[in-house]
Design a protein around this motif. Structure first.
Motif, short mmCIF file in Angstrom:
data_model
loop_
_atom_site.label_atom_id
_atom_site.label_comp_id
_atom_site.label_asym_id
_atom_site.label_seq_id
_atom_site.Cartn_x
_atom_site.Cartn_y
_atom_site.Cartn_z
N ASN A 66 7.93 -4.69 41.40
CA ASN A 66 8.99 -3.70 41.18
C ASN A 66 8.52 -2.52 40.33
OD1 ASN A 66 10.96 -5.05 42.69
ND2 ASN A 66 11.63 -6.28 40.95
N LEU A 67 7.59 -2.77 39.44
CA LEU A 67 6.99 -1.67 38.67
C LEU A 67 6.17 -0.77 39.58
CD1 LEU A 67 5.88 -3.66 35.49
CD2 LEU A 67 7.62 -1.86 35.55
N ILE A 68 5.41 -1.37 40.50
CA ILE A 68 4.64 -0.57 41.46
C ILE A 68 5.58 0.26 42.33
CG2 ILE A 68 3.09 -0.66 43.45
CD1 ILE A 68 1.90 -3.24 42.24
N ALA A 69 6.68 -0.36 42.76
CA ALA A 69 7.64 0.34 43.63
C ALA A 69 8.41 1.42 42.88
CB ALA A 69 8.62 -0.67 44.23
N VAL A 86 1.72 7.79 38.84
CA VAL A 86 3.09 7.79 39.35
C VAL A 86 4.03 7.04 38.42
CG1 VAL A 86 2.35 8.03 41.75
CG2 VAL A 86 2.68 5.73 40.78
N SER A 87 3.61 6.81 37.20
CA SER A 87 4.38 5.99 36.26
C SER A 87 5.82 6.49 36.10
CB SER A 87 3.69 5.96 34.90
OG SER A 87 2.36 5.49 35.02
N ALA A 173 1.48 2.34 51.06
CA ALA A 173 1.22 0.90 50.93
C ALA A 173 2.51 0.17 51.27
CB ALA A 173 0.74 0.55 49.53
N LEU A 174 2.37 -1.10 51.63
CA LEU A 174 3.53 -1.92 51.93
C LEU A 174 3.64 -3.01 50.87
CD1 LEU A 174 5.87 -2.65 53.81
CD2 LEU A 174 4.28 -4.11 55.10
N LEU A 175 4.82 -3.09 50.23
CA LEU A 175 5.08 -4.10 49.21
C LEU A 175 6.01 -5.13 49.81
CD1 LEU A 175 5.80 -1.66 46.22
CD2 LEU A 175 3.59 -2.43 47.12
N LEU A 176 5.62 -6.40 49.75
CA LEU A 176 6.37 -7.49 50.39
C LEU A 176 6.78 -8.51 49.34
CD1 LEU A 176 3.49 -6.86 52.22
CD2 LEU A 176 4.95 -7.92 53.93
#
Length: 376
Positions: A66-69, A86-87, A173-176
């Protein structure tokens, strides 16, 4: 407990792919509880890599995703995509795809309309939308189902639609987030194969969260194993299984026979009066053989004999009693009570062997090169 250095965390066996590099540096998320949910982790996910964040519930893996997203804000540290920080960038401007366990499809829309939704939000032209939707539905093997509504689909088909929608706009990127958790075992295995195939064909960076060790081992190029908000170890599935650096890693990935060590000596260890040889190559990140460690032996590396005279010279051995025998099809597992402490252990033998029964006194043995000595 041994923790990975930044250099170790950023090492990767894969060549650079077509996807996006994701770099986390000293990332922390603190909700003001006893310990941070994510505690000062650093990790580099290489372009085109399939990285799995693995760990038990509450270990910090989903919070990290969730932090990455951008769904969670950082307490400390930085997150960058292809070198750009992108923080503080909101989620919709990070251009990342997201796939959830609950599909999150619009029930009033057809498959084609669901998949087209991200493109319409980005003001893509109608002809381009039609082309991209057709391509991605072919990729997920749903060609010809354009006008079907989600309620007419199986759980696996709905997840394919959600996957198509997540990649149709060609995200960085894809976050799953545990996308297969609601599916039965057979369907989950089939979709694992499909996700791996799509990853190869698309060439994007995939970051996959799961608590299922088998799923992680099957899918990942590398695994980041989480424990209490920190990264315990990073490596390929083979490295984490064959070369665990801590007892947590050894126990979390696969079955293990674990012998916590008493007094030690150079070149050997002592457990309940048994003196065992040590192969230096099996000592994980420790000079010599320190105290506060444990020997780990995988069940498939254990042999069982009726007595000491059948144990080869140079092997490590200990007496045990057979407490149960499990027939697993391709092999049998002997469940053992080991030594005076009654330690629980396992040995894997051929399914054709039926010479051991409950209550038999045996000797379990293994080659020193097959064991691993880790921090306890």
């Amino acid at each position: 407990m041994t923790r990975q250095t930044t250099a170790e965390l950023t090492a990767t066996p894969r060549e650079t792919g077509r996807g996006t590099e994701i770099r986390l540096e000293s990332v922390t998320k603190d909700y003001g509880l006893t310990t941070p949910a994510v505690d000062d982790i650093s990790l580099t996910i290489e372009p085109g890599e399939f990285m799995t964040l693995l760990g038990p519930s509450g270990s910090g893996k989903t919070t990290t995703l969730n932090l990455i997203a951008g769904f969670e804000t950082l307490t400390a540290g930085t997150i960058s995509l292809d070198g750009a920080d992108v923080s503080d960038v909101p989620p919709h401007r990070r251009n990342l795809g997201m796939l959830f366990q609950n599909y999150a499809l619009f029930p009033h829309m057809t498959i084609a309309q669901n998949v087209a939704y991200p493109l319409r939000q980005r003001k893509v032209g109608k002809q381009e939308i039609a082309r991209k939707v057709a391509e991605v539905l072919e990729l997920v093997q749903l060609t010809g189902r354009d006008d079907t509504h989600p309620s007419k689909l199986s759980g696996g088909q709905q997840q394919r639609v959600a996957l198509a929608r997540a990649i149709v706009f060609e995200p960085k990127a894809l976050l799953l987030d545990e996308p297969l958790g609601a599916l039965d075992r057979n369907l989950r295995a089939a979709l694992q194969t499909e996700i791996r195939r799509i990853h190869r064909e698309v060439g994007s960076t995939f970051v996959f969260v799961t608590h299922d060790q088998e799923e992680a081992m099957n899918l990942a190029d590398r695994i980041a194993l989480f424990n209490s908000g920190r990264i315990e170890q990073v490596g390929t599935p083979q490295q984490l299984y064959a070369e665990p650096e801590t007892l947590f890693t050894a126990r979390f990935l696969g079955d293990s026979n674990v012998f916590e060590l008493g007094r030690t000596a150079l070149g050997s260890v002592v457990w309940e009066g048994e003196s065992w040889a040590v192969d230096p190559a099996t000592v994980s990140a420790h000079p010599g053989v320190p105290s506060g460690c444990a020997i780990v032996v995988r069940p498939e590396d254990v042999e069982v004999a009726g007595g000491r005279d059948a144990v080869p010279a140079g092997a490590n051995a200990v007496r045990a009693t057979v407490r149960d025998v499990e027939y697993m099809g391709a092999y049998r597992t002997l469940l053992l009570t080991i030594g005076e402490r009654g330690l629980f252990g396992r040995a894997r033998i051929s399914a054709l062997r039926g010479d051991y029964a409950i209550g038999d006194d045996v000797v379990m043995w293994w080659r020193p090169r097959s064991q691993r000595i880790v921090a306890a």
